[in-house]
Scaffold this motif. Structure first.
Motif, PDB file in Angstrom:
ATOM      1  N   ARG A  37      -0.894  10.727   2.866  1.00  0.00           N
ATOM      2  CA  ARG A  37      -0.941   9.265   3.031  1.00  0.00           C
ATOM      3  C   ARG A  37      -2.082   8.662   2.206  1.00  0.00           C
ATOM      4  O   ARG A  37      -1.934   7.573   1.628  1.00  0.00           O
ATOM      5  CB  ARG A  37      -1.094   8.913   4.518  1.00  0.00           C
ATOM      6  CG  ARG A  37      -1.119   7.405   4.794  1.00  0.00           C
ATOM      7  CD  ARG A  37       0.200   6.733   4.431  1.00  0.00           C
ATOM      8  NE  ARG A  37       0.146   5.310   4.650  1.00  0.00           N
ATOM      9  CZ  ARG A  37       0.467   4.712   5.815  1.00  0.00           C
ATOM     10  NH1 ARG A  37       0.878   5.442   6.834  1.00  0.00           N
ATOM     11  NH2 ARG A  37       0.399   3.409   5.944  1.00  0.00           N
ATOM     12  N   ASP A  38      -3.223   9.362   2.140  1.00  0.00           N
ATOM     13  CA  ASP A  38      -4.327   8.877   1.310  1.00  0.00           C
ATOM     14  C   ASP A  38      -3.889   8.765  -0.148  1.00  0.00           C
ATOM     15  O   ASP A  38      -4.194   7.785  -0.836  1.00  0.00           O
ATOM     16  CB  ASP A  38      -5.522   9.832   1.399  1.00  0.00           C
ATOM     17  CG  ASP A  38      -6.216   9.795   2.747  1.00  0.00           C
ATOM     18  OD1 ASP A  38      -5.958   8.856   3.515  1.00  0.00           O
ATOM     19  OD2 ASP A  38      -7.002  10.720   3.026  1.00  0.00           O
ATOM     20  N   ASP A  86      -1.364   5.862  -0.694  1.00  0.00           N
ATOM     21  CA  ASP A  86      -2.062   4.570  -0.750  1.00  0.00           C
ATOM     22  C   ASP A  86      -2.770   4.399  -2.092  1.00  0.00           C
ATOM     23  O   ASP A  86      -2.744   3.316  -2.690  1.00  0.00           O
ATOM     24  CB  ASP A  86      -3.078   4.469   0.390  1.00  0.00           C
ATOM     25  CG  ASP A  86      -2.414   4.299   1.749  1.00  0.00           C
ATOM     26  OD1 ASP A  86      -1.214   3.962   1.789  1.00  0.00           O
ATOM     27  OD2 ASP A  86      -3.094   4.526   2.766  1.00  0.00           O
ATOM     28  N   HIS A 146      -0.834   1.524  -3.958  1.00  0.00           N
ATOM     29  CA  HIS A 146      -1.478   0.272  -3.546  1.00  0.00           C
ATOM     30  C   HIS A 146      -2.740  -0.059  -4.333  1.00  0.00           C
ATOM     31  O   HIS A 146      -3.415  -1.029  -4.029  1.00  0.00           O
ATOM     32  CB  HIS A 146      -1.789   0.326  -2.050  1.00  0.00           C
ATOM     33  CG  HIS A 146      -0.568   0.444  -1.189  1.00  0.00           C
ATOM     34  ND1 HIS A 146       0.446  -0.499  -1.215  1.00  0.00           N
ATOM     35  CD2 HIS A 146      -0.178   1.399  -0.309  1.00  0.00           C
ATOM     36  CE1 HIS A 146       1.401  -0.136  -0.371  1.00  0.00           C
ATOM     37  NE2 HIS A 146       1.058   1.014   0.191  1.00  0.00           N
TER      38      HIS A 146
END
Length: 328
Positions: A202-203, A206, A210
């Motif tokens: 997930r890191d 992102d 993002h």
């Protein structure tokens, strides 16, 4: 004949045995000194001791002297272009003060006679000052005056550790492979990083989706200006919302009237480092989707490479290692 005698040292307000315990971890997976993941890690073919062979990146050497807690001497391989040694030594200067010193001495040979003054000396100095920062942080919990990387050193470090390459969609991308749509686009790009970066997919998702580089943001804005001409909705951040997660993979994507797409971020660690792979598949649903994908197919590799490279560079940017303050 070009001779070098390059010395870096720093005094710490601790007893010598504490510094020595750090030195004895050099080249191990728990090494608190070497500045990975900014640079390729120091690794050997066996535990630290006389006869151990290895190095960091293209710089190869073997251990020719080892006194636990006090000294490690490495002799360069002839292919390195340095006929000599580099040595770490721990020198007590008082009951509670100790100097950690690194000394490189030798004769430059072949292309290294030119490379050393042009680039290698700067990179060597940078690695050693970063290493001493790590030692100070491990021993005292802080660094009074952190070393500042030059632009040349930053560029060289990123070039060494952030090489993005095209790869097949990995077998480990099970969430992506479980998507039932027949893809009209399927590709994957990977970067191999030294130990010390995040292992949480997930890191990485992102960081990749993002926080894109400025040119990619400009392309996305241009895309949103043009796609209404094809009857396609403008994209927002929801297009990269996580759909499913597993311990080493996260799947993002969206379904739209023109096209469905999925992107997998797979994080695969091992003893030598971590491989992060971004794999993408897309399936068109209309004529507008096929026209759109024909254009996207041209820029998609450049965009994904740029986003993954930026995330990797940020993950390996110079900074202290995240190890315990002192091995007990």
């Amino acid at each position: 004949m070009v001779l070098i005698n390059n010395v870096h040292q720093r005094e710490f307000p601790v007893a010598a045995d504490k510094v020595g315990r750090l030195l004895d971890l050099l080249g191990s997976t728990a090494d608190p000194l070497w500045p990975a993941p900014t640079w390729q890690p120091m690794r050997f073919d066996r535990p630290l001791g006389i006869g151990a062979s290895g190095g960091h990146g293209a710089i190869r050497y073997r251990v020719t002297d080892y006194r636990p807690g006090r000294l490690v001497e490495f002799t360069f391989a002839p292919s390195t272009g340095i006929d000599g040694t580099h040595v770490f030594e721990v020198e007590p200067t008082g009951p509670d003060t100790t100097v950690l010193r690194h000394r490189l001495t030798g004769r430059l040979t072949g292309p290294m006679r030119l490379l050393w003054p042009l680039l290698v000396r700067t990179l060597h100095d940078t690695v050693l000052e970063h290493l001493l920062d790590n030692a100070e942080h491990a021993l005292t919990g802080t660094v009074r005056t952190p070393f500042r990387y030059s632009l040349r050193a930053r560029v060289a470090a990123a070039a060494e550790t952030c090489r993005v390459r095209a790869v097949p969609i990995p077998d480990g991308a099970e969430l992506l492979r479980g998507w039932s749509a027949r893809p009209d686009l399927a590709d994957a790009y990977a970067v191999r990083l030294p130990p010390g970066t995040s292992l949480t997919p997930r890191d990485w998702a992102d960081a990749v989706f993002h926080d894109p580089p400025a040119p990619v943001l400009a392309l996305l804005r241009l895309r949103n200006l043009l796609v209404p001409l094809l009857g396609i909705q403008r994209a927002d951040r929801g297009a990269f919302a996580p759909l499913r997660q597993a311990p080493h993979e996260v799947l993002v994507g969206t379904d739209a009237s023109h096209l469905d797409f999925r992107a997998s971020v797979l994080v695969e660690p091992d003893d030598g480092g971590t491989t992060v792979t971004v794999a993408t598949t897309a399936a068109t649903r209309s004529r507008a989707g096929r026209i759109y994908l024909a254009v996207v197919r041209v820029v998609h590799p450049v965009v994904v490479r740029a986003m993954l490279r930026r995330a990797a560079r940020r993950a390996t940017a110079p900074g202290m290692l995240r190890h315990p303050a002192m091995p007990r």
